[in-house]
Motif scaffolding. Structure first.
Motif, PDB file in Angstrom:
ATOM      1  N   PHE A 103     -10.222 -88.096 -58.423  1.00 48.01           N
ATOM      2  CA  PHE A 103      -9.956 -87.527 -57.085  1.00 48.01           C
ATOM      3  C   PHE A 103     -10.444 -88.282 -55.929  1.00 48.01           C
ATOM      4  O   PHE A 103      -9.988 -88.345 -54.998  1.00 48.01           O
ATOM      5  CB  PHE A 103     -10.981 -86.156 -57.145  1.00 48.01           C
ATOM      6  CG  PHE A 103     -11.282 -85.422 -55.980  1.00 48.01           C
ATOM      7  CD1 PHE A 103     -10.156 -84.441 -55.249  1.00 48.01           C
ATOM      8  CD2 PHE A 103     -12.163 -85.787 -55.234  1.00 48.01           C
ATOM      9  CE1 PHE A 103     -10.341 -83.726 -54.499  1.00 48.01           C
ATOM     10  CE2 PHE A 103     -12.337 -84.878 -53.781  1.00 48.01           C
ATOM     11  CZ  PHE A 103     -11.461 -84.201 -53.597  1.00 48.01           C
ATOM     12  N   TRP A 159      -4.392 -88.803 -57.697  1.00 45.50           N
ATOM     13  CA  TRP A 159      -5.442 -88.135 -58.353  1.00 45.50           C
ATOM     14  C   TRP A 159      -4.989 -87.584 -59.816  1.00 45.50           C
ATOM     15  O   TRP A 159      -5.646 -87.594 -60.895  1.00 45.50           O
ATOM     16  CB  TRP A 159      -5.671 -86.679 -57.509  1.00 45.50           C
ATOM     17  CG  TRP A 159      -6.764 -85.638 -58.028  1.00 45.50           C
ATOM     18  CD1 TRP A 159      -7.476 -85.932 -59.182  1.00 45.50           C
ATOM     19  CD2 TRP A 159      -6.900 -84.309 -57.614  1.00 45.50           C
ATOM     20  NE1 TRP A 159      -8.160 -84.675 -59.304  1.00 45.50           N
ATOM     21  CE2 TRP A 159      -7.903 -83.722 -58.308  1.00 45.50           C
ATOM     22  CE3 TRP A 159      -6.136 -83.524 -56.639  1.00 45.50           C
ATOM     23  CZ2 TRP A 159      -8.355 -82.412 -58.027  1.00 45.50           C
ATOM     24  CZ3 TRP A 159      -6.811 -82.221 -56.536  1.00 45.50           C
ATOM     25  CH2 TRP A 159      -7.785 -81.531 -56.959  1.00 45.50           C
ATOM     26  N   PHE A 185      -2.455 -88.627 -52.138  1.00 45.44           N
ATOM     27  CA  PHE A 185      -3.663 -87.976 -52.642  1.00 45.44           C
ATOM     28  C   PHE A 185      -3.300 -87.448 -54.122  1.00 45.44           C
ATOM     29  O   PHE A 185      -3.963 -87.840 -55.025  1.00 45.44           O
ATOM     30  CB  PHE A 185      -4.332 -87.111 -51.470  1.00 45.44           C
ATOM     31  CG  PHE A 185      -5.262 -86.032 -52.411  1.00 45.44           C
ATOM     32  CD1 PHE A 185      -6.321 -86.626 -52.415  1.00 45.44           C
ATOM     33  CD2 PHE A 185      -4.995 -84.678 -52.480  1.00 45.44           C
ATOM     34  CE1 PHE A 185      -7.412 -85.962 -53.157  1.00 45.44           C
ATOM     35  CE2 PHE A 185      -6.126 -83.902 -53.107  1.00 45.44           C
ATOM     36  CZ  PHE A 185      -7.231 -84.797 -53.508  1.00 45.44           C
ATOM     37  N   ALA A 242      -8.773 -89.388 -52.388  1.00 44.33           N
ATOM     38  CA  ALA A 242      -9.153 -89.099 -51.416  1.00 44.33           C
ATOM     39  C   ALA A 242      -9.342 -90.324 -50.474  1.00 44.33           C
ATOM     40  O   ALA A 242      -9.046 -90.040 -49.315  1.00 44.33           O
ATOM     41  CB  ALA A 242     -10.409 -88.313 -51.429  1.00 44.33           C
ATOM     42  N   PHE A 299      -7.240 -90.983 -47.095  1.00 45.56           N
ATOM     43  CA  PHE A 299      -7.926 -90.922 -45.995  1.00 45.56           C
ATOM     44  C   PHE A 299      -7.441 -92.315 -45.070  1.00 45.56           C
ATOM     45  O   PHE A 299      -7.103 -92.317 -43.638  1.00 45.56           O
ATOM     46  CB  PHE A 299      -9.398 -91.144 -45.983  1.00 45.56           C
ATOM     47  CG  PHE A 299     -10.185 -91.336 -44.807  1.00 45.56           C
ATOM     48  CD1 PHE A 299     -10.312 -90.189 -43.997  1.00 45.56           C
ATOM     49  CD2 PHE A 299     -10.778 -92.284 -44.564  1.00 45.56           C
ATOM     50  CE1 PHE A 299     -11.081 -90.376 -42.653  1.00 45.56           C
ATOM     51  CE2 PHE A 299     -11.618 -92.497 -43.241  1.00 45.56           C
ATOM     52  CZ  PHE A 299     -11.849 -91.539 -42.371  1.00 45.56           C
TER      53      PHE A 299
END
Length: 84
Positions: free
Chosen positions: A61, A54, A50, A65, A69
């Motif tokens: 972002f 990012w 992540f 994400a 996930f």
């Protein structure tokens, strides 16, 4: 030097009999450690993916994400305990 028993005492016996001790606490501790190690490793890898996506130049972002996930879902499916 390594043997603390007195060799001259022929009637001395150990109270310990191999395989007779209760090991449920050791087994529970081992299971806890293995669980924390595998789930902690998954959490660390999700956080790294992540943050990497990012904060990289040109990263976003949303991309971080989504990738985190995906790693989380695959990791949970791979690490969950199997039913016997």
């Amino acid at each position: 030097m390594a043997d603390p028993h007195n060799a001259s005492d022929a009637h001395a016996h150990d109270d310990y009999v191999r395989g007779s001790q209760e090991i449920s606490e050791q087994a529970a501790t081992f299971d806890l450690f293995m669980g924390l190690a595998k789930w902690g490793s998954l959490a660390t890898s999700v956080a790294i993916v992540f943050l990497l996506l990012w904060f990289q130049p040109g990263g976003s972002f949303i991309a971080g994400a989504i990738a985190a996930f995906v790693v989380l879902v695959v990791g949970v499916l791979a690490l969950r305990s199997k039913k016997h």
